[in-house]
Design a protein around this motif. Structure first.
Motif, mmCIF file in Angstrom:
data_model
loop_
_atom_site.group_PDB
_atom_site.id
_atom_site.type_symbol
_atom_site.label_atom_id
_atom_site.label_comp_id
_atom_site.label_asym_id
_atom_site.label_seq_id
_atom_site.Cartn_x
_atom_site.Cartn_y
_atom_site.Cartn_z
ATOM 1 N N LYS A 117 0.834 -1.374 -0.084
ATOM 2 C CA LYS A 117 0.014 0.035 0.082
ATOM 3 C C LYS A 117 0.872 1.302 0.108
ATOM 4 C CE LYS A 117 -3.803 -2.180 2.563
ATOM 5 N NZ LYS A 117 -4.562 -2.310 3.913
ATOM 6 N N GLU A 236 -1.653 5.834 14.275
ATOM 7 C CA GLU A 236 -2.853 6.495 14.247
ATOM 8 C C GLU A 236 -2.795 7.476 13.213
ATOM 9 O OE1 GLU A 236 -1.830 5.298 17.294
ATOM 10 O OE2 GLU A 236 -2.966 3.437 17.109
ATOM 11 N N ARG A 239 -1.905 6.508 9.871
ATOM 12 C CA ARG A 239 -3.168 6.148 9.088
ATOM 13 C C ARG A 239 -4.469 7.102 8.638
ATOM 14 N NH1 ARG A 239 -4.595 1.704 13.660
ATOM 15 N NH2 ARG A 239 -3.628 -0.094 12.781
ATOM 16 N N GLU A 240 -4.253 8.089 9.727
ATOM 17 C CA GLU A 240 -5.312 9.106 9.547
ATOM 18 C C GLU A 240 -4.679 9.830 8.164
ATOM 19 O OE1 GLU A 240 -6.198 12.943 11.882
ATOM 20 O OE2 GLU A 240 -6.151 11.026 13.217
ATOM 21 N N ALA A 243 -5.365 8.091 5.261
ATOM 22 C CA ALA A 243 -6.856 8.134 4.765
ATOM 23 C C ALA A 243 -7.238 9.448 4.047
ATOM 24 C CB ALA A 243 -7.817 7.751 6.095
ATOM 25 N N LEU A 244 -6.814 10.472 4.377
ATOM 26 C CA LEU A 244 -7.018 11.861 4.113
ATOM 27 C C LEU A 244 -6.637 11.937 2.724
ATOM 28 C CD1 LEU A 244 -6.471 14.184 6.968
ATOM 29 C CD2 LEU A 244 -8.502 13.830 6.039
ATOM 30 N N GLN A 246 -6.176 9.409 0.807
ATOM 31 C CA GLN A 246 -6.909 8.516 -0.268
ATOM 32 C C GLN A 246 -8.335 9.117 -0.413
ATOM 33 O OE1 GLN A 246 -6.288 5.136 2.006
ATOM 34 N NE2 GLN A 246 -4.871 4.016 0.421
ATOM 35 N N SER A 247 -9.000 9.821 0.313
ATOM 36 C CA SER A 247 -10.135 10.457 0.234
ATOM 37 C C SER A 247 -9.988 11.766 -0.684
ATOM 38 C CB SER A 247 -10.891 10.624 1.511
ATOM 39 O OG SER A 247 -9.924 11.722 2.232
#
Lengths: 249, 137
Positions: A117, A236, A239-240, A243-244, A246-247
């Motif tokens: 990833k 964390e 990860r956060e 995630a941001l 990817q969004s």
């Protein structure tokens, strides 16, 4: 051999004209020899007299971003084609970096790097004003990289940080760690007791300054060629950040 | 004579690279990528550093070239052909190393390029040996 025989074999004119030409040739050959011995001898001699480089070196042109990017380089782990890049600027002598490498690192590897990833990119950012062995440790890691053992050496340096950080001269410990990993000892020692990779470490530090990095570990996540998004140096936080990315935020 | 001078230059270039591969000196490299090339897997053949092969190759060419100009050997066909043979092997190996720099390692080392140019010049300077050898038959 009689004069007559010699002339028959070599030719009388050749002996006479060849003599001057041969003398000239030997002068040229001698000049090349003196120059070569001088240059190689001076390089080896001056290096033998110079100490192990354990602090940043003077490098011209690093203010120019193009030139800087030609020298600065991180060490990568994972799939080069992974869509996300996790970038760390770190100092081997910084306890926070040690904590990140030993506690968060394995979790990051399992969740992001080994699954393809994300790839991980490590840049040196030794805080030389407070960590006296950090620059040498960074150079040592690149000496291990020469023998394709950067990451195992990186792990050892962080695991053993409390030990080598407190000795007066950590060079022999660094050599012991190289030996433990089965590296070629002569090659590693030769590299460590020189200025090799001082340019890369210095350039990586300069890159950190240009990115206005204040402390270590500094973690950034990025997608494609975009500018990195700084995140907290925890699982964390990373990860956060990912995630941001990817969004699309 | 030209071969001897070029081979001596080659010996020193190879010695300089060898000293670096032994960790004795850093390379003066400018904006080239000498360290990338020198630390690649192609910088050694087994356990033998490529610069050591260079020292042996250029050294042999130097010895042959010096022998070839001595009165006793001047008319020897063998020395000239041996030199040409060695130069041919040298230029082929150098071409292979240059290909590796361009296509595989994708980085250039100025001293390797210098060596490639020297070996090519040695090969070109050795070519007349073919004509001389034919004349001496």
């Amino acid at each position: 051999m009689s004069k007559k025989n010699r002339e028959r074999k070599y030719g009388s004119g050749e002996v006479a004209s060849g003599g001057a030409e041969t003398t000239k040739f030997y002068w040229i050959l001698g000049a090349v020899a003196v120059l070569g011995v001088g240059i190689v001898g001076y390089s080896v001699g001056s290096k033998a007299l110079s100490p192990t480089v354990s602090e940043p070196i003077e490098m011209a042109g690093l203010d120019d971003p193009d030139e800087l990017m030609q020298v600065a380089r991180g060490v990568m782990k994972g799939d080069p084609n992974a869509p996300i890049t996790i970038i760390e600027f770190a100092d081997f002598q910084c306890p926070g970096c040690g904590g990140f490498a030993t506690q968060v690192g394995p979790l990051l590897d399992a969740e992001f790097v080994e699954t393809g990833k994300a790839k991980f990119l490590y840049y040196d950012f030794p805080l030389v004003s407070m960590h006296n062995h950090a620059f040498l440790a960074a150079r040592a890691s690149h000496c291990a990289e020469d023998q394709e053992k950067f990451w195992p050496y990186h792990d050892i340096l962080y695991r053993t940080q409390p030990r080598w950080s407190t000795v007066q001269n950590p060079a022999s410990l660094f050599e012991d760690y190289a030996e433990d990993l089965g590296l070629n000892e002569d090659e590693f020692s030769g590299c460590l007791k020189s200025d090799r990779h001082a340019d890369v470490v210095t350039a990586n530090m300069q890159l950190g300054y240009q990115l206005q990095i204040q402390g270590t570990p500094t973690i950034m996540v990025t997608k494609g060629q975009g500018v990195g998004r700084r995140v907290t140096a925890t699982l964390e936080g990373i990860r956060e950040g990912i995630a941001l990315l990817q969004s699309g935020e | 004579m030209v071969v001897a001078v070029l081979a001596l230059m080659g010996v020193f270039v190879a010695l300089y690279l060898l000293a670096h591969s032994m960790g004795l000196i850093p390379l003066v490299c400018g904006v080239w990528s000498c360290d990338t090339v020198q630390s690649s897997q192609w910088a050694k053949v087994g356990q033998v550093p490529v610069p050591l092969i260079g020292v042996a190759g250029y050294g042999s060419l130097l010895v042959l070239a010096l022998l070839g100009i001595q009165p006793f050997w001047k008319d020897s066909r063998g020395i000239g052909l041996l030199m040409l043979g060695l130069a041919t092997v040298g230029v082929a190996y150098t071409a292979f190393l240059t290909y590796l720099e361009a296509a595989v390692i994708q980085a250039w080392c100025v001293w390797c390029v210098t060596s490639a140019v020297l070996m090519t010049l040695i090969f070109l300077a050795s070519l007349p040996e073919v004509g001389r050898a034919v004349q001496r038959r």
